[in-house]
Design a protein around this motif. Structure first.
Motif, PDB file in Angstrom:
ATOM      1  N   TRP A   1       4.300   4.140  -1.022  1.00 30.10           N
ATOM      2  CA  TRP A   1       5.206   4.258  -2.197  1.00 30.10           C
ATOM      3  C   TRP A   1       6.756   4.139  -1.703  1.00 30.10           C
ATOM      4  O   TRP A   1       7.115   4.442  -0.571  1.00 30.10           O
ATOM      5  CB  TRP A   1       5.061   5.578  -2.583  1.00 30.10           C
ATOM      6  N   ASP A   2       7.511   3.608  -2.473  1.00 26.62           N
ATOM      7  CA  ASP A   2       8.941   3.325  -2.155  1.00 26.62           C
ATOM      8  C   ASP A   2       9.895   4.332  -2.812  1.00 26.62           C
ATOM      9  O   ASP A   2      11.040   4.413  -2.728  1.00 26.62           O
ATOM     10  CB  ASP A   2       9.544   1.915  -2.920  1.00 26.62           C
ATOM     11  N   LYS A   3       9.063   5.658  -3.263  1.00 22.58           N
ATOM     12  CA  LYS A   3       9.944   6.572  -3.927  1.00 22.58           C
ATOM     13  C   LYS A   3       9.332   8.074  -3.525  1.00 22.58           C
ATOM     14  O   LYS A   3       8.090   7.953  -3.046  1.00 22.58           O
ATOM     15  CB  LYS A   3       9.926   6.580  -5.298  1.00 22.58           C
TER      16      LYS A   3
ATOM     17  N   LYS B   1       5.388   4.894 -11.449  1.00 23.13           N
ATOM     18  CA  LYS B   1       6.755   4.816 -11.403  1.00 23.13           C
ATOM     19  C   LYS B   1       7.262   4.172 -10.207  1.00 23.13           C
ATOM     20  O   LYS B   1       8.459   4.055  -9.939  1.00 23.13           O
ATOM     21  CB  LYS B   1       7.108   6.082 -11.733  1.00 23.13           C
ATOM     22  N   VAL B   2       6.456   3.728  -9.149  1.00 22.45           N
ATOM     23  CA  VAL B   2       6.845   3.333  -7.944  1.00 22.45           C
ATOM     24  C   VAL B   2       6.602   1.629  -8.177  1.00 22.45           C
ATOM     25  O   VAL B   2       5.929   1.180  -8.942  1.00 22.45           O
ATOM     26  CB  VAL B   2       6.214   3.726  -6.534  1.00 22.45           C
ATOM     27  N   LYS B   3       7.109   1.181  -6.986  1.00 21.31           N
ATOM     28  CA  LYS B   3       6.950  -0.422  -6.880  1.00 21.31           C
ATOM     29  C   LYS B   3       5.501  -0.699  -6.832  1.00 21.31           C
ATOM     30  O   LYS B   3       4.834  -0.464  -5.847  1.00 21.31           O
ATOM     31  CB  LYS B   3       7.910  -0.981  -5.788  1.00 21.31           C
ATOM     32  N   GLN B   4       4.919  -1.776  -7.681  1.00 22.34           N
ATOM     33  CA  GLN B   4       3.596  -2.297  -7.852  1.00 22.34           C
ATOM     34  C   GLN B   4       3.719  -3.310  -6.862  1.00 22.34           C
ATOM     35  O   GLN B   4       3.969  -4.449  -6.712  1.00 22.34           O
ATOM     36  CB  GLN B   4       3.253  -2.584  -9.087  1.00 22.34           C
ATOM     37  N   HIS B   5       2.807  -3.121  -5.827  1.00 27.31           N
ATOM     38  CA  HIS B   5       2.551  -4.086  -4.941  1.00 27.31           C
ATOM     39  C   HIS B   5       1.261  -4.216  -4.044  1.00 27.31           C
ATOM     40  O   HIS B   5       0.319  -3.138  -4.207  1.00 27.31           O
ATOM     41  CB  HIS B   5       3.700  -4.293  -3.625  1.00 27.31           C
TER      42      HIS B   5
ATOM     43  N   ILE C   1       8.600   2.053   2.232  1.00 31.30           N
ATOM     44  CA  ILE C   1       7.494   1.663   1.531  1.00 31.30           C
ATOM     45  C   ILE C   1       6.416   1.113   2.510  1.00 31.30           C
ATOM     46  O   ILE C   1       5.314   1.080   2.245  1.00 31.30           O
ATOM     47  CB  ILE C   1       7.975   0.418   0.685  1.00 31.30           C
TER      48      ILE C   1
ATOM     49  N   LEU D   1      -0.006  -1.043  -2.205  1.00 30.98           N
ATOM     50  CA  LEU D   1       0.280   0.297  -2.692  1.00 30.98           C
ATOM     51  C   LEU D   1      -0.971   1.034  -2.484  1.00 30.98           C
ATOM     52  O   LEU D   1      -2.172   0.436  -2.967  1.00 30.98           O
ATOM     53  CB  LEU D   1       0.850   0.122  -4.117  1.00 30.98           C
TER      54      LEU D   1
END
Length: 344
Positions: A333-335, A304-308, A127, A311
């Motif tokens: 992105w974490d994916k 679909k990825v972690k919202q932060h 990420i 991002l």
């Protein structure tokens, strides 16, 4: 109607046709007349050229050129590159000659096809990585990341996210795209006007190279013979992998105008896939003439990825020849998504 809605969603910066140019050679005696509409013409048409002879001189002959190459006054454009082209005419009359020029824009004759996709797998992705370039080579995934003081070159286990090799770029360099050919990793920097060449097996830096006419360093890919480089404009530059000289370029155009902000590049089955910076659309580009033949909308992936807070946008396209699937990620992105493309 469905295609119209999809085209509205897929936002690729599209600049419409501009008429005229300050670079055109003017003359009080002659000018070039064409069958273009507002200086634009489709590559399915024949370009017709003639001379407007305002003073009715007796003309002996006329030599026409497009981009310094001789052409006839009736030119089939089906084999021509798209984009802005310089038309020049040298008029011979009364033992004199005079050269005039004008600009035309060649557009694609067909609107891009619209594609969707299915997600096959999801894998972990670092990420903290501000992804700039992504590419598979001999079954391994390589990644280039950006940001001053944080830019890296990495080899990654794509299934686990484990970093297998890592190089930190010097703090003054903002890392950009990468590609790998003949055991060499080529990595760009953004505004420093310099790229790096590494040994893919040792990660040892072998050499540097400077850019030519290209504006900046954005994305890289290769077709097994030459490198293709984007610079944030509509241009994709073709580089010799040995000398890194920019030998030629294509201009990326649709049927309505040019597409700018071309960023990360990937060579997939004879086409160049390019995302457009700050947008969720990916263009499928004909490398011979620059025509956008297809569009992909990846806007749903970011949800679909972690919202932060940090991002950022989609960036990172890699084709895995072993699985014959495409891998997509983005900045912070974490994916990492493995996908297959579906034509509507």
């Amino acid at each position: 109607m469905r295609c119209l809605k999809i085209l509205t969603i897929i936002v690729l910066p599209l600049l419409m046709i501009a008429c005229g140019s300050n670079s055109e050679k003017k003359s009080k005696n002659f000018s070039i007349e064409t069958n273009t509409t507002k200086n634009a013409i489709s590559n399915s048409e024949t370009l017709t050229l003639s001379i407007k002879n305002s003073k009715n001189y007796a003309i002996d002959s006329v030599v026409y050129k497009m981009n310094n190459q001789k052409i006839k006054n009736n030119l089939d454009l089906s084999g021509s590159k798209l984009g802005k082209q310089v038309i020049e005419a040298t008029v011979y009359y009364n033992d004199k000659n005079e050269t005039v020029s004008t600009n035309i824009i060649i557009l694609s004759s067909e609107a891009p096809k619209i594609y969707t996709f299915n997600i096959i797998n999801e894998y972990p992705h670092d990420i903290t990585s501000y992804t700039q370039g992504l590419e598979f080579y001999n079954g391994e995934l390589y990644e280039s990341t950006g940001q001053l003081g944080k830019s890296k070159l990495r080899k990654v286990n794509y299934k686990t996210g484990e970093v297998l090799e890592n190089i930190d770029l010097a703090k003054e360099y903002f890392g950009e795209g990468l590609t790998i050919l003949n055991n060499n990793i080529y990595q760009l920097t953004w505004q420093s006007g310099i790229g790096f060449v590494y040994d893919v097996n040792t990660f040892e830096k072998k050499s540097n190279f400077k850019y030519g006419k290209s504006k900046e360093g954005w994305g890289l890919c290769n077709d097994g013979k030459v490198l293709y480089k984007s610079d944030g404009t509509e241009n994709i530059w073709i580089l010799d992998p040995e000398t890194l000289v920019e030998k030629d370029h294509i201009q990326v155009y649709r049927n309505k105008g040019k597409v700018e902000n071309l960023n990360e590049l990937e060579w997939i089955n004879g086409k160049i896939y390019s995302n457009s910076y700050q947008n969720d659309g990916v263009a499928i580009i004909n490398p011979k003439n620059g025509a956008v033949e297809g569009l992909l909308n990846f806007s749903s992936l970011k949800k679909k990825v972690k919202q932060h807070p940090t991002l950022d946008v989609l960036n990172g396209i890699a084709y895995n020849p072993d699985t014959k699937t495409i891998f997509v990620t983005g900045k912070h992105w974490d994916k990492l998504f493995e996908i297959e493309i579906v034509e509507n």
